[in-house]
Design a protein around this motif. Structure first.
Motif, PDB file in Angstrom:
ATOM      1  N   SER A   1      50.235  37.324  44.150  1.00 45.20           N
ATOM      2  CA  SER A   1      49.351  38.337  44.741  1.00 45.20           C
ATOM      3  C   SER A   1      48.347  37.700  45.684  1.00 45.20           C
ATOM      4  CB  SER A   1      48.594  39.095  43.644  1.00 45.20           C
ATOM      5  OG  SER A   1      49.456  39.881  42.877  1.00 45.20           O
ATOM      6  N   VAL A   2      47.758  36.587  45.249  1.00 43.10           N
ATOM      7  CA  VAL A   2      46.760  35.899  46.086  1.00 43.10           C
ATOM      8  C   VAL A   2      47.402  35.440  47.389  1.00 43.10           C
ATOM      9  CG1 VAL A   2      45.293  33.863  46.252  1.00 43.10           C
ATOM     10  CG2 VAL A   2      45.325  35.204  44.136  1.00 43.10           C
ATOM     11  N   ALA A   3      48.601  34.858  47.285  1.00 44.49           N
ATOM     12  CA  ALA A   3      49.294  34.407  48.495  1.00 44.49           C
ATOM     13  C   ALA A   3      49.612  35.577  49.416  1.00 44.49           C
ATOM     14  CB  ALA A   3      50.577  33.667  48.105  1.00 44.49           C
ATOM     15  N   HIS A   4      50.057  36.689  48.827  1.00 45.22           N
ATOM     16  CA  HIS A   4      50.419  37.866  49.617  1.00 45.22           C
ATOM     17  C   HIS A   4      49.185  38.482  50.281  1.00 45.22           C
ATOM     18  CE1 HIS A   4      52.816  41.417  50.673  1.00 45.22           C
ATOM     19  NE2 HIS A   4      51.818  42.155  50.214  1.00 45.22           N
ATOM     20  N   MET A   5      48.092  38.585  49.535  1.00 46.02           N
ATOM     21  CA  MET A   5      46.897  39.234  50.056  1.00 46.02           C
ATOM     22  C   MET A   5      46.123  38.357  51.041  1.00 46.02           C
ATOM     23  SD  MET A   5      45.364  41.024  46.626  1.00 46.02           S
ATOM     24  CE  MET A   5      46.368  42.093  45.608  1.00 46.02           C
ATOM     25  N   SER A   6      46.410  37.076  51.048  1.00 45.39           N
ATOM     26  CA  SER A   6      45.684  36.202  51.975  1.00 45.39           C
ATOM     27  C   SER A   6      46.033  36.503  53.431  1.00 45.39           C
ATOM     28  CB  SER A   6      45.996  34.731  51.660  1.00 45.39           C
ATOM     29  OG  SER A   6      47.375  34.455  51.873  1.00 45.39           O
ATOM     30  N   ASP A   7      47.178  37.120  53.661  1.00 41.28           N
ATOM     31  CA  ASP A   7      47.600  37.469  55.016  1.00 41.28           C
ATOM     32  C   ASP A   7      47.069  38.853  55.367  1.00 41.28           C
ATOM     33  OD1 ASP A   7      48.799  37.984  57.424  1.00 41.28           O
ATOM     34  OD2 ASP A   7      50.843  37.579  56.743  1.00 41.28           O
TER      35      ASP A   7
END
Length: 498
Positions: A432-438
């Protein structure tokens, strides 16, 4: 002259035995808002994995069931309405426990306004008041009023809350089943849409599509199950508090699985995947689009299902947040006034109104930014949900660590299962963190500090919590003197949820 009886003072405990197992089960189901949750995610999930959407719903159920087992066993030894806060404090210490409690309280703040907004919007659409639904001032005013009414119901009494929930779950499930039956009937009689396709058992394979889209779909799948633990937050008010709330939590996840997979099959079969993928951005309004097509003049049935679903969840989502705040205040982890119990209704009135007030302020403030910002704040929920569920799973294994090898049942249901559930949720949290960072992955598509708005909101809430925790630690250190403990062997039993 007779001796004067001393004034016992205001009550400090919630009303014991106010509701039974069935009431707790219904509240757990309604807290997930099944119709709203399914309507919100079915399009995006299909856009990611196509016809394998029902399989994703099955896969997302696995970590929920494993964490529900942790809730069951932890509730057996500690019937505290603070649930994760109390249990994690007991097993892992006050710092981790405080953060778990903060996460639960803030999920309510983030989502209550959105749920009430959906309840109002779909009710207006069901009654043909489309103009009112499209008027932001009218809709937002009615939303705030609805939150206040639902909060008052929560304060007046748990029995009244349960009665309201019983009515709403019947309306919601009846409407959903009517839609599913009509949709499948039209598929098999050849009167569905041109893109209709007959269901297949292969749709239950969550790995049919595979790859990165599967991970994103699982994140959405976890969201639709969130909320079942509301039954356990009522543990101090449920009959047979040591077992009934935990059983209600476990069974609610099973009922949700059946509901989601059944309706998911019907929706995908009736519309085909292209329609749902094209309208994935419509969010919960996908059901509004389907209702007119599938139900003809009876489209209000589906609209009413989504409205009653969101209305029920508006009320039940306040319960975990308010009772967690009450529990934290009783342990001196938050200001003492939040521990106040209404002398007549025996409910946590102060903490309930505080949760509602902050939720209203958040809803109004975020709407001033944009409606997309409101959706971004909901996306941030996955961070908080995965965090405190995973924390609870770990706490269960840690607290029972000296008894995990006593039997196979204990090892699987108390240790291995909750740890696997926690591991899966931690993996989803990292993803989720990786996805939301974009920023491109957010609803608004804008960048906040070079990151996606949902991640900024999630990290911001965590940062605010850490600051408040440190300040309160300096001001009122009593809570932080508590030390972790292990399960008392006399309280450990082999019986599991059945």
């Amino acid at each position: 002259m007779a001796a004067r009886t001393a004034d016992p003072g205001p009550p400090t405990e919630l009303k014991a035995g106010a509701i039974g197992f069935v009431d707790a089960l219904v509240i757990g189901l309604n807290a997930t808002s099944p119709a709203y949750s399914l309507a919100a995610v079915i399009g995006p999930i299909v856009a990611l994995v196509g016809i394998y959407a029902p399989g994703v719903m099955v896969a997302s159920f696995v970590p929920m069931l494993l964490i529900a087992s942790a809730f069951y066993y932890l509730n057996k030894v500690d019937q505290d309405c603070g649930t994760t806060f109390s249990w994690v404090t007991r097993a892992m210490g006050p710092w981790a426990g405080w953060l778990g409690g903060w996460a639960i309280a803030m999920t309510g703040v983030l989502v209550v306004g959105s749920l009430a907004d959906v309840a109002v919007t779909f009710a207006l659409l069901a009654f043909g008041l489309d103009g009112w639904a499209g008027n932001e001032a009218v809709r937002q005013t009615l939303t705030v009023l609805l939150i206040l009414v639902m909060t008052a119901v929560c304060v007046i009494g748990t029995e009244l809350s349960a009665r309201v929930q019983n009515v709403l779950i019947v309306a919601q499930v009846a409407c959903l089943l009517a839609f599913a039956v009509v949709a499948l009937y039209r598929v098999y009689t050849g009167t569905g849409t041109p893109e209709s396709v007959e269901p297949s058992i292969t749709w239950l394979n969550p790995f049919g599509f595979g790859g990165a889209p599967l991970t994103a779909a699982l994140l959405l799948g976890v969201f639709i199950y969130w909320g079942w633990e509301s039954a356990v937050n009522l543990t101090e008010e449920v009959e047979d508090s040591a077992t009934a709330p935990g059983l209600a939590a476990v069974w609610s996840t099973v009922v949700l699985l059946v509901t989601y997979v059944s309706v998911g099959f019907a929706v995908v079969a009736y519309t085909g995947t292209d329609f749902l993928a094209r309208n994935a951005g419509e969010e919960e309004f996908v059901f509004a689009l389907l209702a007119g097509e599938a139900m003809v003049g009876w489209d209000w049935v589906v609209l009413l299902a989504v409205s009653s679903s969101a209305l029920a969840s508006t009320q039940t989502t306040i319960i975990p947040a308010s009772r967690t705040a009450l529990s934290m205040a009783r342990r001196h982890a938050l200001p003492a006034p939040l521990a106040h119990v209404h002398p007549r209704f025996r409910t946590p009135d102060v903490s309930t109104w505080w949760v509602a007030g902050i939720a209203i302020a958040w809803y109004v403030a975020v709407n001033r930014i944009s409606s997309n910002a409101l959706f971004d704040s909901l996306t941030a929920l996955s961070l908080l949900i995965a965090f405190y569920y995973a924390l609870t799973g770990v706490a269960c294994a840690v607290y029972y660590r000296r008894h995990l090898t006593d039997s196979v049942r204990r090892f699987v249901l108390i240790g291995l299962g909750p740890l696997i559930g926690a591991g899966l949720l931690t993996w989803l949290l990292v993803e989720s963190v990786a996805h939301m960072s974009d920023p491109a992955n957010s609803y608004s598509g804008v960048s906040w500090f070079g990151l996606g708005p949902p991640l900024v909101i999630g990290l911001g809430i965590l940062a605010v919590g850490v600051v408040i925790m440190v300040v309160w630690r300096l001001k009122a250190p009593a809570f932080w003197s508590e030390r972790p403990s292990v399960a008392d062997p006399t309280l450990v039993r082999d019986e599991g949820p059945r």
